[in-house]
Design an enzyme around this catalytic site. Structure first.
Site, PDB file in Angstrom:
ATOM      1  N   ASP A 262       0.882  -1.177   0.000  1.00  0.00           N
ATOM      2  CA  ASP A 262       0.000   0.000   0.000  1.00  0.00           C
ATOM      3  C   ASP A 262       0.915   1.221   0.000  1.00  0.00           C
ATOM      4  O   ASP A 262       2.144   1.080   0.014  1.00  0.00           O
ATOM      5  CB  ASP A 262      -0.905  -0.016   1.252  1.00  0.00           C
TER       6      ASP A 262
ATOM      7  N   TYR B 256      -1.550   7.857  -3.831  1.00  0.00           N
ATOM      8  CA  TYR B 256      -1.885   7.321  -5.154  1.00  0.00           C
ATOM      9  C   TYR B 256      -3.217   7.921  -5.638  1.00  0.00           C
ATOM     10  O   TYR B 256      -3.421   8.108  -6.825  1.00  0.00           O
ATOM     11  CB  TYR B 256      -2.058   5.801  -5.108  1.00  0.00           C
TER      12      TYR B 256
ATOM     13  N   CYS C  14      -4.390  -1.961  -1.684  1.00  0.00           N
ATOM     14  CA  CYS C  14      -4.724  -0.565  -1.977  1.00  0.00           C
ATOM     15  C   CYS C  14      -5.773  -0.572  -3.090  1.00  0.00           C
ATOM     16  O   CYS C  14      -5.532  -1.153  -4.157  1.00  0.00           O
ATOM     17  CB  CYS C  14      -3.460   0.152  -2.441  1.00  0.00           C
ATOM     18  N   ASN C  15      -6.917   0.024  -2.817  1.00  0.00           N
ATOM     19  CA  ASN C  15      -7.995   0.032  -3.820  1.00  0.00           C
ATOM     20  C   ASN C  15      -7.625   0.846  -5.055  1.00  0.00           C
ATOM     21  O   ASN C  15      -7.968   0.478  -6.177  1.00  0.00           O
ATOM     22  CB  ASN C  15      -9.269   0.636  -3.220  1.00  0.00           C
ATOM     23  N   THR C  16      -6.929   1.965  -4.844  1.00  0.00           N
ATOM     24  CA  THR C  16      -6.576   2.824  -5.977  1.00  0.00           C
ATOM     25  C   THR C  16      -5.673   2.058  -6.936  1.00  0.00           C
ATOM     26  O   THR C  16      -5.929   1.975  -8.145  1.00  0.00           O
ATOM     27  CB  THR C  16      -5.854   4.095  -5.482  1.00  0.00           C
TER      28      THR C  16
ATOM     29  N   CYS D  17     -11.192   2.246   0.499  1.00  0.00           N
ATOM     30  CA  CYS D  17      -9.773   2.610   0.558  1.00  0.00           C
ATOM     31  C   CYS D  17      -9.266   1.886   1.788  1.00  0.00           C
ATOM     32  O   CYS D  17      -9.927   1.920   2.840  1.00  0.00           O
ATOM     33  CB  CYS D  17      -9.618   4.121   0.729  1.00  0.00           C
TER      34      CYS D  17
ATOM     35  N   HIS E 234      -7.141   2.462   3.908  1.00  0.00           N
ATOM     36  CA  HIS E 234      -6.900   3.279   5.106  1.00  0.00           C
ATOM     37  C   HIS E 234      -8.175   3.421   5.959  1.00  0.00           C
ATOM     38  O   HIS E 234      -8.083   3.576   7.178  1.00  0.00           O
ATOM     39  CB  HIS E 234      -6.437   4.691   4.719  1.00  0.00           C
TER      40      HIS E 234
END
Ligand code: DGL
Length: 272
Positions: A13, A45, A77-79, A191, A193
């Site tokens: 991430d 990101y 990390c979704n992005t 996300c 986080h």
């Protein structure tokens, strides 16, 4: 071919977000060695272009894989996953697991048919998310909202600070501008986080904004961990000591996370 028993799973991430995935992976696979990689030099990101994220993630995963020989990589990390999963799968030879917004479980759980999605700006505009919506929630209403500021609230919390309730409230409020939002009963934390501040978000929603207490804040980490466990079925693991975390950013900035990393079983902290 079976992997070396000491070969780790790599979780990548831009920062502490990967820990929300690591917590679930640890529960599903207590004996597996984990390499936690935080690309702080590339954070955020979510505010970068698709081309920047794809190039960065593919390059970094390639270099980390060469040095540490992980048996599997999870883009925690979704992005990065919604942008670069396909491309990374083409260039790396190990299994790659992505983390994408939990639209499918939210669509299964919702009683009202109205679902909120909080993510980074990069994530919520991805065609990958359009496809998830088409495949799993075409008969639902999905309210997307970019809340990149929540990344920093999670980073602050894990460094011992207190997330700012006003920032959390503003992000939640912005999602409810459309009339249909009155009925929203699921909020996807899209996300990695955001699950780290799930309790704070739920608390602000109920006590500061007057939302019904049964609105659920969900994420996909447990499903990711199950997927990883399934892919590694039959493999043997040798975790002879605490795990390792590496950062592409400033080492002192990363070392401030030492107390929290140790609660995840990490005590070797290095510069990459
Ligand atoms: N944790 C990342 C995600 O899941 C976002 C953090 C960033 O923008 O760097 O999308």
């Amino acid at each position: 071919m079976l992997s070396d028993p000491a070969s780790p799973i790599l979780l990548l991430d831009t920062g502490v977000g990967g820990l929300s995935v690591m917590g679930e992976v640890r529960k599903a696979l207590p004996g597996v060695p984990i390499l936690f990689a935080a690309d702080y030099a590339g954070q955020p990101y979510g505010q970068k272009t698709e081309a920047q994220v794809a190039a960065r993630v593919a390059g970094l995963l390639g270099r980390i894989t060469e040095r540490y020989h992980p048996r599997l990589a999870c883009i925690a990390c979704n992005t990065a996953s919604t942008i670069a999963l396909g491309m990374v799968r083409e260039v790396l030879e190990i299994p790659i697991v992505g983390t994408v917004p939990a639209i499918k479980p939210a669509a299964e759980n919702t009683r009202t048919g109205v679902i909120g999605l909080l993510g980074t700006a990069g994530t919520i505009r991805q065609p990958y998310v359009d496809e998830l919506e088409r495949n799993f929630a075409s008969d639902k209403t999905l309210l997307r909202h970019a809340a990149p500021e929540l990344v920093y609230e999670a980073e602050t919390k894990l460094r011992g600070g207190t997330p700012d309730r006003k920032v959390l409230a503003a992000a939640l409020n912005a999602m409810t501008e459309r009339d249909e939002a009155m009925a929203m009963d699921q909020v996807i934390l899209g996300c990695t986080h955001f699950p780290l501040i799930r309790e704070e978000l739920a608390d602000v929603a109920v006590f500061d904004l007057g939302w019904p207490a049964d609105v659920q804040f969900i994420d996909g980490a447990a499903g990711i961990a199950r997927r990883i466990a399934h892919l590694l079925e039959g493999e043997t693991f040798e975790r002879s000591g605490p795990d390792r975390a590496v950062t592409t950013g400033d080492l002192d900035h990363f070392l401030a996370l030492k107390p929290v990393l140790s609660t995840y079983g990490i005590d070797q902290i290095e510069q990459f």
